[in-house]
Enzyme design. Sequence first.
Site, short mmCIF file in Angstrom:
data_model
loop_
_atom_site.label_atom_id
_atom_site.label_comp_id
_atom_site.label_asym_id
_atom_site.label_seq_id
_atom_site.Cartn_x
_atom_site.Cartn_y
_atom_site.Cartn_z
N ASP A 31 12.27 -41.51 113.24
CA ASP A 31 11.90 -42.92 113.41
C ASP A 31 12.48 -43.44 114.71
O ASP A 31 13.68 -43.25 114.97
CB ASP A 31 12.51 -43.77 112.27
CG ASP A 31 11.68 -43.74 111.01
OD1 ASP A 31 10.67 -43.02 110.97
OD2 ASP A 31 12.03 -44.46 110.06
N LYS A 88 3.13 -46.29 111.28
CA LYS A 88 2.96 -46.67 109.88
C LYS A 88 1.95 -47.80 109.71
O LYS A 88 1.96 -48.77 110.48
CB LYS A 88 4.29 -47.15 109.31
CG LYS A 88 5.32 -46.03 109.09
CD LYS A 88 6.57 -46.60 108.43
CE LYS A 88 7.75 -45.64 108.48
NZ LYS A 88 7.59 -44.49 107.60
N GLY A 160 15.98 -45.95 104.07
CA GLY A 160 16.90 -46.97 104.56
C GLY A 160 18.21 -47.05 103.79
O GLY A 160 18.99 -47.97 103.99
N ARG A 172 12.51 -32.01 93.81
CA ARG A 172 12.63 -31.17 92.61
C ARG A 172 11.46 -31.42 91.65
O ARG A 172 10.93 -30.51 91.05
CB ARG A 172 13.96 -31.45 91.89
CG ARG A 172 15.16 -30.81 92.57
CD ARG A 172 16.36 -30.80 91.62
NE ARG A 172 17.56 -30.30 92.26
CZ ARG A 172 17.84 -29.00 92.41
NH1 ARG A 172 17.00 -28.08 91.97
NH2 ARG A 172 18.95 -28.62 93.00
N GLY A 242 14.72 -41.27 109.11
CA GLY A 242 14.43 -42.65 109.46
C GLY A 242 15.64 -43.28 110.10
O GLY A 242 15.97 -43.03 111.26
N SER A 243 16.34 -44.08 109.31
CA SER A 243 17.47 -44.84 109.83
C SER A 243 18.65 -43.95 110.17
O SER A 243 19.54 -44.34 110.92
CB SER A 243 17.90 -45.87 108.78
OG SER A 243 16.76 -46.43 108.15
#
Lengths: 301, 212
Positions: A31, A88, A160, A172, A242-243
């Site tokens: 990201d 996105k 996040g 899983r 992402g973050s």
Amino acid sequence: MSETQKTEAEIGTARVKRGMADMLKGGVIMDVVTPEQARIAEDAGAVAVMALERVPADIRAEGGVSRMSDPDMIDGIVEAVSIPVMAKARIGHFVEAQVLESLGVDYVDESEVLTPADEANHIDKWQFNVPFVCGATNLGEALRRIGEGAAMIRSKGEAGTGNVVEATRHMRQIRQDIGRLTTLDDAELYAAAKELRAPYELVAEVARLGRLPVVLFTAGGIATPADAAMMMQLGAEGVFVGSGIFKSGDPAKRAAAIVKATAFHDDPKVIAEVSRGLGEAMVGINVDSLSEEQKLAKRGW
Amino acid sequence: MTVPLIGVLALQGDVVDHMRALEAAGAKAVPVRRAAELDAVDGLVIPGGESTAMSKLLEAFDLFDPVKKRLDEGMPAFGSCAGMIMLADEVLDGRPDQRSFGVIPMTVRRNAFGRQVDSFETEIGIEGISGAPFRAVFIRAPWVERVGDGVAVLGRVENGGDSGDAPDGRIVAVRAGACLATSFHPEVTPDARVHEYFVDMVRGTAAEPAVR
């Protein structure tokens, strides 16, 4: 048909869309919110970047409706790097997807991280030449997305948070669901399709292949090289971060470390080596402390 | 060497599909991520993927020089897409710090056919591969702009993308001695003929094409 007749080149075929994801396998998609971050990601060995306005940690902190990014910002990132650029769109927001396709984005993520725009329908992804990646928490959800035209699946995790527990659960779950299908006989697959609420043809295909018919990545809460390697060992074919990178103390170093740990996910010595001296990881949120309302993975169905 | 052992460079990219195609073509396929694994193989496939990421990982794990050494010694190699870029001696539109092995004297332009929305599949003829045309899948694919001495052009694409200043079509498949390279991805189709051709090259039974 005469022998000299040329076959027309076909764009946007399932093979071209799914094949694009094949080329990302074993890699890390990061990201980024600025061209500068995109360059850091490319320098670190990212196979693609996800262009967005706010990383999920900030979306959580700031609240409000979260939407597709400004086209200027996406153009800036497309200009900055030579690797593929993803962006996105909100769940069900087919016009945001049309806009992203027109900008020349390489992959659209129909993402639960943004605020859903349609409570009943996801985007009809067959209508596009640009390929789509979608999130899933279990096999039925993954197959419903593939049925709608998704060319790549990722686990949802809980974006996040910097907490990998939900991504683990989803990986899983998907793996167990696939394993179960491979033990069923032909007659039982009809009932399985009904239980999974997924198209029978896709259920039968998964039972035959023993895997999804598209590439499966993981996403949501990955913050360390060890997190990425664990997801790979659980069957992910690549990783979205992402973050976890740009909310950490030393993004360039952490990004490069996660790339190496993903490629050598089965070698603890490499993972140990790259985990040294990375500085602060993102602070993170315990998923237990989130209300059901705050859980992004519940978005989409 | 009736069943050659062929490695697939497994740092990043479409490794498993190449391994499947090599097995279908009569070879034994193994992933290669370390120098010791490289030592064991009779030939090497460099798969499609992101050439920037692959180049970084080759350096980070001290594999660049060992691979380069084996290629210079004449180990047969096949590169598809990013792999074609890795084999070229000149890369356009790459990153300034991107390194390639430089074993095929040719100039390759990265992402030359455009972005993903321009990616396409079409049928092409490939010299040395008989029978029906080959279904070639081009994904953010490169093309070859210049071939040097000793490089045979095996295939061109006349449609798809902008042929602009290349009236004969863009060069998308080449062979130079023990090295084979394609812009497209034969590993994503069930047709194993390109892999069979490469396996024959490793066995030393694929006839050298004419260089024109």
